[in-house]
Design a protein around this motif. Structure first.
Motif, PDB file in Angstrom:
ATOM      1  N   ASP A  35       0.826  -1.219   0.000  1.00  0.00           N
ATOM      2  CA  ASP A  35       0.000   0.000   0.000  1.00  0.00           C
ATOM      3  C   ASP A  35       0.857   1.266   0.000  1.00  0.00           C
ATOM      4  OD1 ASP A  35       0.878  -0.615   2.589  1.00  0.00           O
ATOM      5  OD2 ASP A  35      -0.889   0.253   3.554  1.00  0.00           O
ATOM      6  N   VAL A  36       2.180   1.102  -0.022  1.00  0.00           N
ATOM      7  CA  VAL A  36       3.098   2.241  -0.093  1.00  0.00           C
ATOM      8  C   VAL A  36       3.533   2.419  -1.544  1.00  0.00           C
ATOM      9  CG1 VAL A  36       5.290   3.190   0.732  1.00  0.00           C
ATOM     10  CG2 VAL A  36       3.863   1.816   2.266  1.00  0.00           C
ATOM     11  N   VAL A  37       3.659   3.670  -1.996  1.00  0.00           N
ATOM     12  CA  VAL A  37       4.071   3.948  -3.371  1.00  0.00           C
ATOM     13  C   VAL A  37       5.280   4.866  -3.372  1.00  0.00           C
ATOM     14  CG1 VAL A  37       1.727   3.672  -4.260  1.00  0.00           C
ATOM     15  CG2 VAL A  37       2.542   5.959  -3.635  1.00  0.00           C
ATOM     16  N   PHE A  38       6.016   4.800  -4.491  1.00  0.00           N
ATOM     17  CA  PHE A  38       7.143   5.692  -4.726  1.00  0.00           C
ATOM     18  C   PHE A  38       6.717   6.759  -5.721  1.00  0.00           C
ATOM     19  CE2 PHE A  38      10.632   6.836  -7.609  1.00  0.00           C
ATOM     20  CZ  PHE A  38      11.533   7.377  -6.710  1.00  0.00           C
ATOM     21  N   THR A  58       6.017  17.213  -5.648  1.00  0.00           N
ATOM     22  CA  THR A  58       5.373  17.735  -6.855  1.00  0.00           C
ATOM     23  C   THR A  58       5.336  16.757  -8.022  1.00  0.00           C
ATOM     24  OG1 THR A  58       7.473  18.701  -7.572  1.00  0.00           O
ATOM     25  CG2 THR A  58       6.010  20.096  -6.256  1.00  0.00           C
ATOM     26  N   THR A  59       6.067  15.650  -7.935  1.00  0.00           N
ATOM     27  CA  THR A  59       6.168  14.750  -9.081  1.00  0.00           C
ATOM     28  C   THR A  59       5.004  13.776  -9.100  1.00  0.00           C
ATOM     29  OG1 THR A  59       8.564  14.907  -8.820  1.00  0.00           O
ATOM     30  CG2 THR A  59       7.763  13.284 -10.383  1.00  0.00           C
ATOM     31  N   ASP A  60       3.793  14.285  -9.402  1.00  0.00           N
ATOM     32  CA  ASP A  60       2.618  13.422  -9.419  1.00  0.00           C
ATOM     33  C   ASP A  60       2.370  12.791 -10.784  1.00  0.00           C
ATOM     34  OD1 ASP A  60       1.933  15.775 -10.607  1.00  0.00           O
ATOM     35  OD2 ASP A  60       0.098  16.098  -9.460  1.00  0.00           O
ATOM     36  N   VAL A  61       3.308  12.988 -11.734  1.00  0.00           N
ATOM     37  CA  VAL A  61       3.178  12.355 -13.035  1.00  0.00           C
ATOM     38  C   VAL A  61       3.821  10.981 -13.059  1.00  0.00           C
ATOM     39  CG1 VAL A  61       3.058  14.544 -14.267  1.00  0.00           C
ATOM     40  CG2 VAL A  61       5.288  13.477 -13.884  1.00  0.00           C
ATOM     41  N   TYR A  62       4.455  10.574 -11.961  1.00  0.00           N
ATOM     42  CA  TYR A  62       5.080   9.263 -11.895  1.00  0.00           C
ATOM     43  C   TYR A  62       4.852   8.671 -10.509  1.00  0.00           C
ATOM     44  CZ  TYR A  62       8.402   5.439 -12.017  1.00  0.00           C
ATOM     45  OH  TYR A  62       8.954   4.188 -11.940  1.00  0.00           O
ATOM     46  N   ILE A  63       3.990   7.675 -10.448  1.00  0.00           N
ATOM     47  CA  ILE A  63       3.699   6.965  -9.202  1.00  0.00           C
ATOM     48  C   ILE A  63       3.966   5.490  -9.456  1.00  0.00           C
ATOM     49  CG2 ILE A  63       1.952   6.407  -7.466  1.00  0.00           C
ATOM     50  CD1 ILE A  63       0.452   8.960  -8.421  1.00  0.00           C
ATOM     51  N   LYS A  64       4.892   4.922  -8.695  1.00  0.00           N
ATOM     52  CA  LYS A  64       5.295   3.538  -8.896  1.00  0.00           C
ATOM     53  C   LYS A  64       4.755   2.663  -7.774  1.00  0.00           C
ATOM     54  CE  LYS A  64       9.431   0.630  -9.315  1.00  0.00           C
ATOM     55  NZ  LYS A  64      10.915   0.611  -9.290  1.00  0.00           N
ATOM     56  N   PHE A  65       4.171   1.512  -8.161  1.00  0.00           N
ATOM     57  CA  PHE A  65       3.586   0.566  -7.224  1.00  0.00           C
ATOM     58  C   PHE A  65       4.544  -0.603  -6.975  1.00  0.00           C
ATOM     59  CE2 PHE A  65       0.181   2.652  -9.568  1.00  0.00           C
ATOM     60  CZ  PHE A  65      -0.576   3.183  -8.534  1.00  0.00           C
ATOM     61  N   SER A  66       4.225  -1.413  -5.982  1.00  0.00           N
ATOM     62  CA  SER A  66       5.125  -2.491  -5.583  1.00  0.00           C
ATOM     63  C   SER A  66       5.264  -3.570  -6.653  1.00  0.00           C
ATOM     64  CB  SER A  66       4.646  -3.133  -4.277  1.00  0.00           C
ATOM     65  OG  SER A  66       3.388  -3.761  -4.459  1.00  0.00           O
ATOM     66  N   ASP A  67       4.312  -3.663  -7.577  1.00  0.00           N
ATOM     67  CA  ASP A  67       4.414  -4.651  -8.657  1.00  0.00           C
ATOM     68  C   ASP A  67       5.176  -4.113  -9.859  1.00  0.00           C
ATOM     69  OD1 ASP A  67       2.635  -2.861  -9.753  1.00  0.00           O
ATOM     70  OD2 ASP A  67       1.012  -4.310 -10.060  1.00  0.00           O
ATOM     71  N   GLU A  68       5.831  -2.957  -9.686  1.00  0.00           N
ATOM     72  CA  GLU A  68       6.654  -2.312 -10.704  1.00  0.00           C
ATOM     73  C   GLU A  68       5.839  -1.545 -11.748  1.00  0.00           C
ATOM     74  OE1 GLU A  68       9.872  -2.114 -10.411  1.00  0.00           O
ATOM     75  OE2 GLU A  68      10.092  -3.549  -8.791  1.00  0.00           O
ATOM     76  N   SER A  69       4.503  -1.595 -11.683  1.00  0.00           N
ATOM     77  CA  SER A  69       3.703  -0.794 -12.597  1.00  0.00           C
ATOM     78  C   SER A  69       3.740   0.661 -12.145  1.00  0.00           C
ATOM     79  CB  SER A  69       2.262  -1.308 -12.650  1.00  0.00           C
ATOM     80  OG  SER A  69       1.624  -1.151 -11.392  1.00  0.00           O
TER      81      SER A  69
END
Length: 320
Positions: A35-38, A58-69
């Motif tokens: 449930d944590v994102v980068f 401010t970098t809301d154009v790139y959100i990375k999930f734990s499954d690498e998506s």
């Protein structure tokens, strides 16, 4: 820097076991903290399709999930009292679709200020674009309406750039703040007690895992983040039966209450918390399309993408 050295550095960044928070404790992102994102900072999936993070990220154009998506936010709302840097440094980003997460971290009862001086806290983050880890802190001063930061001394590990927006957990594993900044021997977080109305207004729904796996007698916990008291309206489809629980038939579920659904699970199905909020139970696995070894369609990242990301993350400036 020579190309060969840059390549070696990039590969090292990809495979490095360095801990995100300096001298902190690493955790298993994929299995225990999905449930944590980068997001060039750190964020938390809340309410299925939203991300809670710091407003100065401010970098809301790139959100990375734990499954690498990865994805971009559909929209974002910063706290209306946020000006820059410190007070009310909290933001909620809306995802284009519901995230897949089997883990969930609940909020403390933010109706009161739960943190006290001397409390042991854990700050989580991806500082330095490294694997998820946490530092152990001790609260030294409390937030107020005019200074909404909780300050803490660094006990085991220290926070660095990229940890901003990461959750702070108390000793009962409840969320009490999100990381604001780190300094020499001290870290600060936005005390969410002072942002509780903003949080409820932005979510105004259930906080829940979107995926659950298990058969037989099972218990699912959810938390109300509704502005007003709400009532149970859950229903199921598939090979699932609701047999009880503290949510079931409850007509007075208040904000930040955590309650349960008891289920009898005999296969796949869905627990619908409302017409728009649902938990997929034992979903069938899907096979991603093959394109010669790299993923496609879902935004997941292959080796070359990870290499490019490592180079980009190494040489671009980081948020505090």
């Amino acid at each position: 820097m020579k190309t060969a050295s840059l390549l070696a550095l990039s590969i090292g960044l990809i495979s490095s076991s360095a801990w995100a928070i300096i001298d902190g404790t690493p955790v298993n992102w994929q299995n225990d903290f999905d449930d944590v994102v980068f997001n060039n900072c750190t964020g938390l999936i809340v309410g299925g399709n939203k991300v809670l993070t710091a407003a100065h990220c401010t970098t809301d154009v790139y959100i990375k999930f734990s499954d690498e998506s990865n994805t971009s936010s559909q929209s974002r709302t910063d706290h209306p009292s946020y000006i820059g840097g410190q007070n009310y440094d909290v933001s909620v980003w809306v995802l284009p679709k519901k995230a897949k997460t089997k883990n969930i971290h609940f909020f403390a009862n933010l109706n009161t200020q739960t943190t006290q001086v001397g409390d042991t806290l854990r700050a989580f983050g991806f500082g330095g674009d490294n694997p998820l880890a946490y530092a152990i802190l001790n609260a030294t001063s409390l937030a107020t309406v005019t200074n909404t930061l909780t300050n803490a001394s660094q006990n085991n590990g220290s926070t660095i750039g990229g940890d901003s927006g990461g959750m702070w957990l108390d000793d009962s594993n409840k969320i009490v703040g999100i990381h604001n900044r780190g300094a020499v021997n001290q870290s600060s977080s936005m005390d969410l007690h002072y942002a509780k109305d903003f949080l409820l207004e932005q979510i105004n729904g259930w906080h829940y895992p979107t995926v659950f796996k298990g058969t037989g007698t099972q218990t699912i916990q959810v938390q109300s983040l509704h502005v007003n008291p709400t009532a149970d309206s859950a229903y199921v489809d598939g090979n699932i039966t609701i047999t009880g629980g503290t949510c079931y038939a409850n007509n007075a579920i208040n904000a930040f209450d955590i309650c349960t659904y008891e289920l009898e699970v005999n296969g796949t199905g869905t627990l619908h918390l409302s017409s728009s909020e649902s938990i997929s139970i034992n979903p069938k696995a899907t096979t991603p399309p093959s394109d010669g070894g790299s993923s496609g369609g879902g935004g997941s990242m292959g080796w070359l993408s990870l290499l490019a990301l490592a180079v980009w993350g190494r040489f671009r400036p980081h948020k505090a």
